[in-house]
Design a protein around this motif. Structure first.
Motif, short mmCIF file in Angstrom:
data_model
loop_
_atom_site.label_atom_id
_atom_site.label_comp_id
_atom_site.label_asym_id
_atom_site.label_seq_id
_atom_site.Cartn_x
_atom_site.Cartn_y
_atom_site.Cartn_z
N PRO A 168 30.41 -65.06 -93.66
CA PRO A 168 30.40 -64.61 -94.84
C PRO A 168 31.09 -64.98 -96.08
N ARG A 172 29.58 -65.54 -99.86
CA ARG A 172 29.94 -65.16 -101.17
C ARG A 172 29.81 -66.13 -102.12
N VAL A 179 20.56 -65.62 -102.66
CA VAL A 179 20.54 -64.33 -101.81
C VAL A 179 19.10 -64.20 -101.57
N GLN A 183 17.04 -64.52 -98.03
CA GLN A 183 16.31 -63.33 -97.45
C GLN A 183 14.96 -63.45 -97.14
N ASP A 191 16.11 -57.98 -101.63
CA ASP A 191 16.81 -57.12 -102.61
C ASP A 191 18.19 -57.55 -103.57
N ILE A 193 21.10 -58.62 -102.26
CA ILE A 193 22.32 -58.13 -101.67
C ILE A 193 22.63 -58.62 -100.42
N ALA A 194 23.81 -59.43 -100.44
CA ALA A 194 24.16 -60.05 -98.98
C ALA A 194 24.76 -59.07 -98.21
N GLY A 195 24.40 -58.11 -97.87
CA GLY A 195 24.95 -57.08 -97.08
C GLY A 195 24.99 -57.35 -95.59
N PRO A 196 25.28 -56.26 -94.85
CA PRO A 196 25.25 -56.56 -93.10
C PRO A 196 24.04 -57.01 -92.66
N LEU A 197 22.85 -56.43 -93.13
CA LEU A 197 21.65 -56.70 -92.69
C LEU A 197 21.21 -58.29 -92.87
N THR A 198 21.44 -58.83 -93.98
CA THR A 198 21.27 -60.14 -94.22
C THR A 198 22.26 -60.93 -93.45
N LEU A 199 23.50 -60.75 -93.24
CA LEU A 199 24.50 -61.29 -92.33
C LEU A 199 24.09 -61.26 -90.66
#
Length: 266
Positions: A168, A172, A179, A183, A191, A193-199
């Motif tokens: 994480p 950032r 990103v 992806q 999309d 967005i480096a969110g939970p799915l990407t992580l």
């Protein structure tokens, strides 16, 4: 203990892994120096560039120019007092001299032999352009590494440090565009967005950890360029070079074996 084994006549037989590592380092050096040479081009004598003056200051000393990115002060240091550096000498600079300067004054001082493929290009080319100390400091700071990780000549400490940084933190440090690049590599819906799915997807792909490190470092290098006082003059060229450097570093990575992350990946 000496590397390798001995034959029946007592002569050492080089270890195959040691040989292959040496060949890989030569190949990496060749790839990185070829990239930088292409970026720098041939002889130039722009009077606005301090590196073209023997003093290293614009308008002070002799305007000698530069060749393949080897500036006048660097060539004077290389030859020493025994050789007078002239514009004619700079124009005729041999490729072998460029490579020797690259090896002794940039590649080795910036610890490039122990850097993973891709990151070595990022550090070397940026250092050639902005200086060794600046390049190494940005590498360490952007990837949250301690200087001591570069101490071990075999790269073991650096490898351990690279896989110990929580993902994480690195996520950032990249742009929305990066990103989306990540992806796409992960086969996710793009999309930005480096969110939970990407992580979560990245945690299951340890082979892409160094790809992410390249993206983080690329963003930090671009920010460094933007902060320079002469960005208005040379910024467009620096940003274009940064993009090509990033693309080439990722391409180098694609040809390599994944880094062995062991049990300390996450």
């Amino acid at each position: 203990m000496p590397t390798g084994s001995s034959s029946s006549n007592g002569r050492a037989i080089p270890d195959r892994d040691h040989q292959s590592r040496g060949q890989a380092m030569i190949s990496e050096f060749a790839a990185c120096t070829a990239f930088t040479q292409a970026e720098e081009g041939g002889y130039v004598s722009d009077p606005r560039d301090s590196g073209n003056w023997t003093s290293g200051q614009t308008g002070v000393g002799a305007l000698i120019g530069s060749n393949m990115g080897v500036g006048a002060p660097a060539l004077e240091r290389w030859f020493g007092a025994s050789t007078k550096v002239t514009a004619a000498l700079m124009r005729a600079l041999p490729l072998a001299t460029y490579e020797a300067i690259a090896l002794d004054e940039y590649w080795q001082p910036m610890h490039c032999p122990i850097l993973p493929s891709g990151l070595d290009l990022m550090v070397f080319d940026f250092g050639w352009n902005r200086g060794c100390l600046t390049s190494v400091n940005i590498f360490l700071r952007s990837l949250c590494l301690q200087p001591s990780c570069l101490d071990a000549a075999d790269g073991a400490a650096l490898a351990a440090a690279l896989v110990a940084v929580p993902l994480p933190i690195w996520l950032r440090g990249i742009s929305l565009a990066d990103v989306t690049t990540l992806q796409a590599m992960l086969g996710l819906h793009v999309d930005g967005i480096a969110g939970p799915l990407t992580l979560a997807a990245l945690q299951n792909r340890p082979d892409l950890r160094i790809h992410l490190a390249v993206l983080v470092l690329a963003s930090a290098q671009i920010l460094s360029y933007r902060q320079l006082s002469n960005f208005a003059t040379y910024g467009a060229g620096w940003l274009a070079r940064s993009s090509r450097r990033r693309i080439s570093a990722l391409a180098l990575l694609a040809t390599q074996q994944p880094m062995n992350c062991g049990s300390i990946l996450l």
